[in-house]
Design a protein around this motif. Structure first.
Motif, PDB file in Angstrom:
ATOM      1  N   ASN A 110      -7.277 -52.508  34.722  1.00 23.14           N
ATOM      2  CA  ASN A 110      -6.065 -53.295  34.933  1.00 23.14           C
ATOM      3  C   ASN A 110      -4.837 -52.394  35.070  1.00 23.14           C
ATOM      4  OD1 ASN A 110      -4.949 -55.950  35.194  1.00 23.14           O
ATOM      5  ND2 ASN A 110      -4.035 -55.692  33.172  1.00 23.14           N
ATOM      6  N   GLU A 111      -4.783 -51.316  34.292  1.00 27.61           N
ATOM      7  CA  GLU A 111      -3.687 -50.352  34.441  1.00 27.61           C
ATOM      8  C   GLU A 111      -3.722 -49.716  35.822  1.00 27.61           C
ATOM      9  OE1 GLU A 111      -3.457 -47.421  31.428  1.00 27.61           O
ATOM     10  OE2 GLU A 111      -3.196 -48.845  29.778  1.00 27.61           O
TER      11      GLU A 111
ATOM     12  N   ALA B  46      -2.465 -52.323  38.343  1.00 32.50           N
ATOM     13  CA  ALA B  46      -1.017 -52.544  38.270  1.00 32.50           C
ATOM     14  C   ALA B  46      -0.265 -51.475  39.034  1.00 32.50           C
ATOM     15  CB  ALA B  46      -0.568 -52.576  36.809  1.00 32.50           C
TER      16      ALA B  46
ATOM     17  N   ARG C 292       4.832 -55.610  40.745  1.00 35.97           N
ATOM     18  CA  ARG C 292       4.181 -54.948  39.610  1.00 35.97           C
ATOM     19  C   ARG C 292       4.614 -55.594  38.297  1.00 35.97           C
ATOM     20  NH1 ARG C 292       4.505 -48.502  38.742  1.00 35.97           N
ATOM     21  NH2 ARG C 292       3.542 -48.625  40.814  1.00 35.97           N
ATOM     22  N   SER C 293       5.877 -55.934  38.194  1.00 40.06           N
ATOM     23  CA  SER C 293       6.379 -56.570  36.975  1.00 40.06           C
ATOM     24  C   SER C 293       5.705 -57.914  36.753  1.00 40.06           C
ATOM     25  CB  SER C 293       7.897 -56.741  37.064  1.00 40.06           C
ATOM     26  OG  SER C 293       8.392 -57.411  35.941  1.00 40.06           O
TER      27      SER C 293
ATOM     28  N   TYR D 254       2.808 -58.847  37.988  1.00 38.28           N
ATOM     29  CA  TYR D 254       1.395 -58.575  37.698  1.00 38.28           C
ATOM     30  C   TYR D 254       1.199 -58.282  36.210  1.00 38.28           C
ATOM     31  CZ  TYR D 254      -3.250 -56.441  37.923  1.00 38.28           C
ATOM     32  OH  TYR D 254      -4.581 -56.156  37.713  1.00 38.28           O
ATOM     33  N   SER D 255       2.078 -57.491  35.636  1.00 41.17           N
ATOM     34  CA  SER D 255       1.937 -57.084  34.243  1.00 41.17           C
ATOM     35  C   SER D 255       2.093 -58.252  33.282  1.00 41.17           C
ATOM     36  CB  SER D 255       2.962 -55.999  33.904  1.00 41.17           C
ATOM     37  OG  SER D 255       4.273 -56.525  33.915  1.00 41.17           O
ATOM     38  N   ARG D 256       2.701 -59.344  33.746  1.00 40.48           N
ATOM     39  CA  ARG D 256       2.890 -60.512  32.881  1.00 40.48           C
ATOM     40  C   ARG D 256       1.744 -61.520  32.989  1.00 40.48           C
ATOM     41  NH1 ARG D 256       8.106 -60.058  35.196  1.00 40.48           N
ATOM     42  NH2 ARG D 256       7.841 -61.976  36.417  1.00 40.48           N
TER      43      ARG D 256
ATOM     44  N   LYS E 159      -1.980 -62.983  32.605  1.00 42.07           N
ATOM     45  CA  LYS E 159      -3.202 -62.815  31.811  1.00 42.07           C
ATOM     46  C   LYS E 159      -4.373 -63.008  32.764  1.00 42.07           C
ATOM     47  CE  LYS E 159      -5.748 -64.503  27.757  1.00 42.07           C
ATOM     48  NZ  LYS E 159      -6.146 -63.151  27.348  1.00 42.07           N
TER      49      LYS E 159
END
Length: 217
Positions: free
Chosen positions: A78-79, A82, A90-91, A93-95, A97
């Motif tokens: 996942n890292e 991202a 990207r922001s 995506y990081s939020r 689940k």
């Protein structure tokens, strides 16, 4: 067996199709009853398959240690995923689940044995990927059956294939098709979560249908 569906049966089928969701964060810890799990696996096993080769196997995962190992690989993948997006994408995506590996009471890996019917398979002679597509049909059967049983399913595709095979002891010749999280849920979202969160919208069917030739409407 050849009888037509009643109107209620037909509506129930469409209800399962239109209300099916990729579930990530609503899983309850309740165990999935064995008879229910068997029913949805039986539905998967009745999927269409090229040459009737039935190339699928199902690995049922309930061991927390195995789930933890697979979740650790997800975290790494996942890292990496991202980092492929930029800026606000990207922001966002990081939020999101994107898995329920440790939350769902049952995880399930659906695999494809491409050698099950020997080197020459009826219907696969000119489209060799048809056995892989057959296994995807099994996933869809299971997903709809699970929805009819009131179970949520989430497909986790952000995994390294070799790490998944290592965690589950999958032989080299076997292809993992889907890693699924399965369990009862607190609710089903009214629309897909990625649409709600602003990632993508559902495309208009009329823009996707051609007649006789590509882009001929």
């Amino acid at each position: 067996m050849g009888e037509s569906f009643t109107e209620a049966e037909r509506e129930a089928l469409y209800k399962a199709i239109f209300s099916r969701r990729d579930v990530r964060g609503q899983f309850r810890p309740d165990p999935v009853p064995d008879d229910v799990l068997r029913r949805i696996l039986l539905a998967a096993h009745h999927a269409p398959s090229v040459g009737f080769m039935q190339p699928w196997n199902f690995i049922v995962v309930t061991d927390p240690a195995v789930k933890a190992r697979i979740h650790a690989d997800f975290a790494q993948a996942n890292e990496e995923a991202a980092a492929l997006f930029e800026g606000e994408r990207r922001s966002l995506y990081s939020r999101l689940k994107l898995e329920g590996i440790r939350d769902a009471p049952v995880n399930l890996c659906v695999t494809c044995d491409r050698e099950r019917s020997g080197p020459v398979v009826l219907g696969r002679t000119h489209m060799p990927a048809m056995d892989l597509y057959s296994c995807v049909c099994a996933v869809q059967n299971l997903w709809l059956a699970a929805r009819a049983e009131g179970l949520g399913v989430g497909w986790v595709s952000i995994l390294h294939e070799e790490a998944l095979k290592g965690a589950l002891g999958i032989p080299d010749r076997i292809v993992p098709i889907a890693y699924l999280c399965i369990g009862s849920v607190s609710h089903f979202e009214p629309v897909p979560e990625l649409e709600t969160k602003g990632w993508r919208r559902r495309l208009d069917l009329d823009d996707l249908v051609f007649r006789d030739r590509w882009e001929q409407r």
